[in-house]
Design an enzyme around this catalytic site. Structure first.
Site, mmCIF file in Angstrom:
data_model
loop_
_atom_site.group_PDB
_atom_site.id
_atom_site.type_symbol
_atom_site.label_atom_id
_atom_site.label_comp_id
_atom_site.label_asym_id
_atom_site.label_seq_id
_atom_site.Cartn_x
_atom_site.Cartn_y
_atom_site.Cartn_z
ATOM 1 N N TYR A 197 25.974 4.067 19.656
ATOM 2 C CA TYR A 197 26.180 4.703 20.953
ATOM 3 C C TYR A 197 25.742 5.982 20.132
ATOM 4 O O TYR A 197 27.060 6.024 18.647
ATOM 5 C CB TYR A 197 27.116 4.815 21.488
ATOM 6 C CG TYR A 197 28.258 5.759 22.458
ATOM 7 C CD1 TYR A 197 27.175 5.833 23.660
ATOM 8 C CD2 TYR A 197 28.807 6.735 21.484
ATOM 9 C CE1 TYR A 197 27.940 7.063 24.249
ATOM 10 C CE2 TYR A 197 28.838 7.942 21.927
ATOM 11 C CZ TYR A 197 28.347 7.845 23.810
ATOM 12 O OH TYR A 197 28.659 8.931 24.149
ATOM 13 N N GLU A 212 23.303 12.473 24.576
ATOM 14 C CA GLU A 212 23.525 10.620 24.854
ATOM 15 C C GLU A 212 22.911 9.876 24.115
ATOM 16 O O GLU A 212 21.952 10.197 25.077
ATOM 17 C CB GLU A 212 24.498 10.625 25.857
ATOM 18 C CG GLU A 212 25.451 9.407 25.977
ATOM 19 C CD GLU A 212 26.411 9.385 27.269
ATOM 20 O OE1 GLU A 212 26.063 8.500 27.775
ATOM 21 O OE2 GLU A 212 28.099 8.586 26.733
#
Ligand code: ADP
Ligand code: MG
Length: 399
Positions: free
Chosen positions: A119, A207
């Site tokens: 991530y 993101e």
């Protein structure tokens, strides 16, 4: 403003970021064409909606065992079958809310061989006036869940916009993700590219979940979610051109035409307020009296009659609205202008629900006179608390 995954990847690749090849498709034929161009052997058919969690999402009408909004397939024929099943169907994910979102376009992408999923995100940290970098080895999961159950697996550091990215930032990122050698170098390069894109395009959030290590040891951006700072959009017509209005609430689109700060919510009490702080306080106090606001609306200081009329119509167009609370504290805004706008809007559309009006400040008496002489069935309130209590009572009484 938000954009689709395929658009975000196109923006990032302008800055040199490595993404899988892919094509957007609006029809089954376009999906087949895209797959033919890609050549396989593995294809991914990805629903393009402005919400995450697509992979684990559920399509309406396909039953609980059907595949989600991101599907890995192995032939052009399967791309077609899956595209046909997904296009036009409503996809419900934990980010769309129970109503879900209709899938109107797909992204047909080459399949990547995934060794690891990470991530990585960049966002504006208002407190430090810097860009925060958040990285975790727990990719492909909800970062909120990771933060909750294993907070030690989330690494953050920030980049000072005055000095920009330093080699040290790249090393920190690599270390957070446990990368060494060539992959550590790629992480460093990637961070530089992402940061440059973030600043150049005035992003508010970027993101990447997941960022992957491929089977042949390279970093690839497999999913990308980007939102832009609306206040800076005037500098980026190329980004504005990516806007997909079908993803937005029509009431919010209408409000944006009049430069109104309006956000649609799920409650039953429509609110028309001047000042963002007062609007927030009004929503809070509605909740305090046991009801839910249907919207946030700040008509602003320089509200014209036209703007107020438009705002009132937008509120009344919401079928969930069972009552309206107008709460104006006239400073720069003038109560008489607000009152005229309200009266005009009601004359045009009729008033099917109770209306409570609280006017205070500049030209309050003129405003009250306009409302009282209009013949409208308006309940007057003395202050904020009184207004909230009266509208909640009126709505409950009518129910
Ligand atoms: P969402 O976050 O909305 O569920 P993603 O793009 O992250 O959508 O896709 C979900 C999962 O599908 C990813 O975590 C990854 O495991 C897999 N996936 C997505 N794109 C590809 C691809 N191009 N090749 C292989 N797997 C993919
Ligand atoms: Mg994702």
């Amino acid at each position: 403003m938000n954009i689709h995954e395929h658009q975000a990847k196109a923006v990032l690749s302008e800055f040199g970021v490595a993404v899988p090849r892919g094509y957007a498709a609006y029809t089954v034929d376009e999906a087949a064409e895209a797959a033919t161009k890609l050549g396989g052997p593995v294809f991914v058919v990805k629903s393009q909606i402005h919400a995450g969690g697509r992979g684990k999402g559920k399509f309406e009408g396909l039953g609980p065992d059907a595949k989600g909004g991101v599907r890995v397939v192995k032939s052009v024929e399967d791309v077609k079958t899956n595209a046909a099943e997904m296009l036009g169907r409503v996809l419900v994910t934990h980010q769309t809310g129970p109503k879900g979102k209709q899938v109107n376009r797909l992204y047909i992408e080459e399949g990547a061989a995934i060794a690891k999923e990470f991530y990585l995100s960049l966002l504006v940290d208002r407190e430090t006036s810097r860009v925060s970098v958040v990285a975790s080895t727990e990719g492909g999961m909800d970062i909120e869940d990771v933060a909750h159950s294993t907070p030690e697996k989330i690494h953050t550091f920030s980049i000072d916009p005055v000095t920009g990215v330093w080699p040290e930032h790249g090393r920190r990122l690599a270390k957070s993700l446990g990368l060494t050698g060539g992959l550590a170098k790629e992480a460093s390069t990637l961070l530089g590219q992402l940061y440059t894109a973030f600043m150049a395009k005035d992003m508010a959030m970027l993101e990447i979940n997941p960022l992957i290590v491929t089977a042949d040891d390279h970093l690839r951006v497999l999913d990308a979610k980007v939102s832009f700072d609306s206040n800076a959009l005037f500098r980026h017509p190329e980004i504005v051109a990516l806007r997909d209005e079908s993803e937005e609430d029509p009431k919010e689109i209408e409000a944006s035409k009049y430069d109104l700060s309006y956000i649609a919510l799920d409650g039953e009490i429509g609110c028309m307020v001047n000042g963002a702080g007062l609007a927030m306080a009004t929503m809070d106090i509605i909740k305090l009296y046991g009801a839910e606001p249907a919207n946030f609306l700040d008509v602003g200081g320089g509200a014209t009659r036209e703007k107020v009329t438009a705002a009132f119509k937008i509120i009344m167009a919401d079928p969930n609205v069972k009552g309206i609370l107008v709460n104006i504290f006239g400073g720069i805004a003038r109560c008489d202008i607000l009152a005229q706008g309200v009266v005009e809007a009601v004359k045009e559309t009729g008033l099917a629900v109770p209306l409570v009006v609280r006017l205070e400040g500049t030209n309050a008496q003129q405003g009250k006179d306009i409302i009282n002489n209009s013949g409208l069935n308006v309940i007057a309130a003395n202050d904020l608390s009184d207004g909230a209590e009266k509208i909640v009572k009126a709505v409950r009484g009518a129910a």
